[in-house]
Design an enzyme around this catalytic site. Sequence first.
Site, PDB file in Angstrom:
ATOM      1  N   LYS A  80      49.747  32.005  26.674  1.00  0.00           N
ATOM      2  CA  LYS A  80      48.633  31.894  25.729  1.00  0.00           C
ATOM      3  C   LYS A  80      47.918  30.568  25.957  1.00  0.00           C
ATOM      4  O   LYS A  80      48.556  29.541  26.196  1.00  0.00           O
ATOM      5  CB  LYS A  80      49.180  31.978  24.299  1.00  0.00           C
ATOM      6  CG  LYS A  80      48.122  32.049  23.203  1.00  0.00           C
ATOM      7  CD  LYS A  80      48.803  32.167  21.826  1.00  0.00           C
ATOM      8  CE  LYS A  80      47.803  32.349  20.696  1.00  0.00           C
ATOM      9  NZ  LYS A  80      48.484  32.475  19.388  1.00  0.00           N
ATOM     10  N   SER A 155      46.776  36.233  16.554  1.00  0.00           N
ATOM     11  CA  SER A 155      45.890  35.602  17.508  1.00  0.00           C
ATOM     12  C   SER A 155      46.352  35.688  18.961  1.00  0.00           C
ATOM     13  O   SER A 155      45.546  35.447  19.861  1.00  0.00           O
ATOM     14  CB  SER A 155      45.722  34.123  17.142  1.00  0.00           C
ATOM     15  OG  SER A 155      46.955  33.444  17.303  1.00  0.00           O
ATOM     16  N   SER A 179      51.156  35.594  14.452  1.00  0.00           N
ATOM     17  CA  SER A 179      50.264  35.727  15.608  1.00  0.00           C
ATOM     18  C   SER A 179      50.892  36.315  16.866  1.00  0.00           C
ATOM     19  O   SER A 179      50.175  36.667  17.796  1.00  0.00           O
ATOM     20  CB  SER A 179      49.669  34.364  15.963  1.00  0.00           C
ATOM     21  OG  SER A 179      48.540  34.126  15.156  1.00  0.00           O
TER      22      SER A 179
END
Lengths: 475, 476
Positions: A80, A155, A179
Amino acid sequence: MDKVCGMTALGLSAALRRRELSAREAALACLARMEEREPQLHAYLTVSRDEALAEADAADRRLAAGEPLSPLDGVPMAVKDNLCTKGVRTTCASRMLEGFVPPYDAEAVSRLGRAGAVLLGKTNLDEFAMGSDTGTSAFGPTANPIDPSRVPGGSSGGSAAAVAAGEALFALGSDTGGSVRQPAALCGVVGLRPTYGRISRYGLVGFGPSLDQVGLVTKDARDCAAVLAATAGFDPHDATSSRQSPGAYLDGIGDGVRGMRAALVRESLAEAEPCVRRELLRAVAKLESLGARVDELSLPFLKDMLPAYHILGSAEASSNLARFDGVRYGFRASGVSDWRQLIRESRSRGFGLEVKRRILLGTFVLTKEQRDAYEKARRLRRKTASSMAAALSYYDFLLLPTSPEVAWKRGEKRDPVAMYRSDLFVVPASIAGLPAVSVPFGEENGLPVGVQLVGRAFGERELLRAACAVEEGRA
Amino acid sequence: MSTRYETVIGLETHIELKTETKAFCSCAVEFGAEPNTHCCPVCTGMPGALPVLNAKAVEFAVKAGLLLHCRVSLRSKLDRKNYYYPDLPKAYQISQYDQPICTGGWLEIPSGGGTKRIRIERLHLEEDAGKLIHGEGGTLLDCNRCGVPLIEIVTMPDFRSAEEVTAYLQLLRERIRFAGLSDCRMNEGSLRCDVNLSIRPLGSHALGERAELKNLNSFQFAAKAIAYEERRQAAVLDAGGALFPETRGFDEGTGETFPMRRKESQSDYRFFPEPDLPPIVLTQEQVARWASELPELPDVLRERWRATYGVNRETAEALTVTRAAAEAFERAAALTRFPKLLATLLAADPARLAEGEIPVSAEHLAALSDLLGEKTIGSGTAKELLALLWKEDQDPREAVGRLGLGKITDRAVLEPLTREILADSPRAAADYRAGKKAALQSLLGQAMRRTQGRADPDVTRELFLASLQAEPRKEE
């Protein structure tokens, strides 16, 4: 390509050791899958092809010599883009960090590097991890690989989409308020938020340090155990990381749930969509048929946790993101005449709407006048943590849905509060600092549903054993 | 200032701790290094970098608190103080808000012939900011100082004059330095002091509106700023005006204070517990161990040396310049029969004493002062020997023998010498006989020069006098 992209990380690992294929071939397969699907998905913000192939070649030399660094040696992964990668730009999907190239690796990234995993690139996210559908990324949204007209969740939507699409064999994400778990559920993969302090946060550009945890996105529970083994452990550079030694997460992972005690959180049934409720109850029946005992348990203040989470998370975010001032790195506004204007303009132009909203909210709740709300949220957090710990002193794990619904259409949720509501079931474990895993279980019109298991602090081994049983019991 | 007012002052003092590394990372703490050579992702506030508390900074803060008779909190926490300034990389300062590490101490200062207790409200740990360097091409940022550990010591409003403030600061600086916790150099910013000053009509117990005076870079400037501010506030009140809370700077050129900002617009720092750092938890044993590691206070040492050895104040002050010097004297004084002579001998070169570790063993220092006390050597030779020992530690008794530095008391050697000098200096001899007794000193001086200070002064004087008085006066 299809063969590699459909494998689990441990499956690929076995094939690499048998030399049925090379790490280079594995990396190339994922890169080819990206070429095919990225135009539609946009799971990646940066692909580091050359570096990845060089790392894969190094892994092949070790594998050929019969000296792999770990079970993950040569396995391609994605990270990420809010985890720092030395020499590879790290944007947090924000204009604010456009062009920022960290001089250091996040601890989780360097541990995986030492394990031999091959970094393919950096995945998309909601700007600074603030959002639930990867729609607030300054560089455009990510689509759900199962139905590209739908969101991947967020996210860590880029990480979940990349793993679900076979563009990486596993991925690192971050989980502040769900997330990792929520996008894993929406994309049909496994998402683990470990206990707070289990994986070092060093190098994670988080927004709420008391809530942030590095999380894992994998294809199944076994992979999750393997990646956790490679990333967990005390880090002297993170004062909140735990000195408790990591467990042997893969040992006995297939031993099943016979004799385990689980508690279904009663309030969650009423708050979930019918299809999600249906699958959750099916999972309960399955667990019972496998020899677990499942009771119902009430967490009456479940709904209060969401506002408490947003107060605490935004308060910390307002302070944590204050360093992005255009003075030392990242985006700097031009045409300013003094330092106050420099900071004001850099932040006004560098941050997107959702980030600004949370900074404003956080700044507001920390003012002297609004202090009551902040203190109330802190009290609720302590209450949540102690009541969940009390429940878990008896039960081995708690059961909740991960998301109240399946993946929604892109652009459907424009109201931020409706968006926040999708985190209802993932926030409690975050607030309590407990480990929680989302496992795919069933579907609705081809869209995956996830069930969530919340375990005891540092009880990831038992938690993943239960997740593995749920996973094998699905169908 | 008008005698109708009383001045009320409280101090906030910031002291940089002399730890080897910064408060939250492993960068070196060094004053005056090339800009941005002691910084890293943590102290420059890079994304994702995390602070880890330096245990030494906690130890030093607690030790400072113990020196000021504070209560040490076994559990305290760190908080974020949020504000934007280009020298503050994270846009928050890690500090302590409502649970400081030390509370409620005092320091006794000399005041009006007696002593007075200044109460300490709190002492807390925090980090320093960077330094902005303003130039023609713009402003540059030096991050070397970012994250250097600081303690802030807040007193109660117990001061009534600039003299008391100076006395407090001097005593505070001496103690902190003596314990090796900081250099306390105001000119380098390792000791900084903000003065909160208000005045009130004599006899009143209410506090007036206070001004906070900043940028005071020496004790002298602090005293000047206080004197100016007392006059200014009195003039405002005398003219029927009203004072308001404000922050004022001090202009070293004019000796005046000037307004910087009014306090009503005081920012809300939005303090909240630092989530990246767990609370500071100490044990009673740890605190007791740190207390036992502290030196005896310099004022206590000086008083004891006065009482037991007869060492005067100036000499004792020179010996307490550092803990190392004081301890070296203490050890050697216990071994010599002439501790007072040793004190005078050591104190003669204060700069050398202040350098740091004392490179001469206690036994050798004691032997040296014994040689001096026994009159085997004179004070000039003692000084030379001390310099020699400082370069290379050795037994001074052996050095005296080897280098032939012992005092000459043998009349068979000295008598020819005095005759020779008298012959060479008829003028001095004549002067003496004419009643100028000082001429004898010049003759003695020559004897010392010709023997490199080794001639025994008593014997030599006796021999000169015998010769001068024996020879008939020609005029008669």
